[in-house]
Design a protein around this motif. Structure first.
Motif, PDB file in Angstrom:
ATOM      1  N   TYR A 175       0.876  -1.074  -0.083  1.00  0.00           N
ATOM      2  CA  TYR A 175       0.087  -0.098   0.076  1.00  0.00           C
ATOM      3  C   TYR A 175       1.002   1.438   0.058  1.00  0.00           C
ATOM      4  N   GLN A 178       2.801   1.663  -3.456  1.00  0.00           N
ATOM      5  CA  GLN A 178       1.974   1.997  -4.342  1.00  0.00           C
ATOM      6  C   GLN A 178       1.940   3.303  -4.486  1.00  0.00           C
ATOM      7  N   ILE A 179       1.593   4.279  -3.216  1.00  0.00           N
ATOM      8  CA  ILE A 179       1.526   5.699  -3.105  1.00  0.00           C
ATOM      9  C   ILE A 179       2.976   6.483  -3.423  1.00  0.00           C
ATOM     10  N   VAL A 203      -5.328   1.020  -2.931  1.00  0.00           N
ATOM     11  CA  VAL A 203      -5.239   2.497  -3.175  1.00  0.00           C
ATOM     12  C   VAL A 203      -6.293   2.773  -4.073  1.00  0.00           C
ATOM     13  N   PRO A 204      -7.130   3.998  -3.741  1.00  0.00           N
ATOM     14  CA  PRO A 204      -7.008   4.774  -2.501  1.00  0.00           C
ATOM     15  C   PRO A 204      -8.005   4.207  -1.523  1.00  0.00           C
ATOM     16  N   ARG A 206      -7.172   2.635   1.559  1.00  0.00           N
ATOM     17  CA  ARG A 206      -6.512   1.690   2.543  1.00  0.00           C
ATOM     18  C   ARG A 206      -7.452   0.673   2.968  1.00  0.00           C
TER      19      ARG A 206
END
Length: 260
Positions: A175, A178-179, A203-204, A206
């Motif tokens: 997570y 990825q961001i 994502v988005p 969580r």
């Protein structure tokens, strides 16, 4: 591969021990955060298998003035880990207060990197003594954890590789990756030899796999191809019903085919 679920983030309407019981009954291992306020005897009595928990309560890996607090508080938490049968203790590249850096640093320095590496070497020796693994978790600084130095997966991986200790591994949080970085499949392939555990959320938002943009079925296929037999933990909020969230997580990582 084994599947675990973070009890801090699902079944929010239930007391904590009941959350653990529900996760265990569903066939998953359990992840914990701070174990100190919890009833350890009651958690142990659930019969659940605990995969990981937070492994320090003060200090920062990257700060020469507080790194000794990381080691000291890690030692204080080890008896709890041993009582619960926890396999991995999680540390972060900074001291966190409500998810934020206690002392934000907007630029990482060489001294921070060196301090973090030396502290992890000490934690590795401590882990070896007690049969535990310390895992360094990558964090995103864009949304959830501003002011965290050396938080990206490429930084935490570089630290783990430099320390080169069998009791120091990477808690690869996809997570956060990825961001902050993306390119998850190649990241998993590259990091595979140093992974202690993998954490997932979409994502988005969580929330559980299938609620966002990450193709976790593709990630699962890569892990199978790589022969990964470790733990994948859902550190995610339930987008709605927690039972359904656990089922979606299991389906994304092969639970229906008997791989768990």
């Amino acid at each position: 591969m084994r599947l675990a679920v973070c009890a801090e983030m699902v079944y929010q309407e239930l007391p904590f021990v009941e959350r653990v019981e529900r996760i265990h009954t569903a066939g998953f291992d359990v992840e914990l955060w701070d174990s100190r306020p919890k009833d350890i005897a009651a958690l142990k009595a659930t019969g659940a298998r605990f995969s990981s928990m937070t492994g320090y309560s003060a200090g920062s890996l990257v700060e020469a003035g507080t790194a000794d607090q990381v080691v000291r508080t890690a030692g204080e938490l080890i008896p709890t880990a041993l009582e619960l049968g926890v396999e991995r203790l999680v540390v972060h590249p900074a001291e966190l207060v409500d998810g934020r850096a206690a002392r934000p640093h907007w630029r990482a320095t060489g001294d921070m990197w060196f301090t973090a590496a030396k502290t992890l070497e000490t934690l590795g020796a401590l882990g070896e003594k007690h049969g535990l693994t310390f895992t360094v978790e990558n964090l995103n600084t864009i949304l959830d954890h501003p002011g965290i130095p050396l938080g990206r997966a490429k930084d935490t991986l570089a630290l783990v590789k430099a320390v080169d200790h069998p009791n120091v591994k990477l808690m690869l949080d996809l997570y956060h990756a990825q961001i902050g970085e993306g390119n998850l499949v190649d990241l998993v392939r590259h990091a595979r030899p140093w992974i202690g555990e993998i954490q997932v959320a979409d994502v988005p938002g969580r929330c559980e796999p299938g609620t966002g943009e990450i193709n976790y079925s593709a990630v699962h296929r890569v892990l199978v191809d790589l022969g990964y037999e470790g733990t994948v933990g859902m550190e995610a909020w339930a987008s709605g019903d927690s039972d359904l969230a656990l089922r979606a997580f299991g389906a994304a990582f092969g639970a229906a085919s008997g791989e768990r």
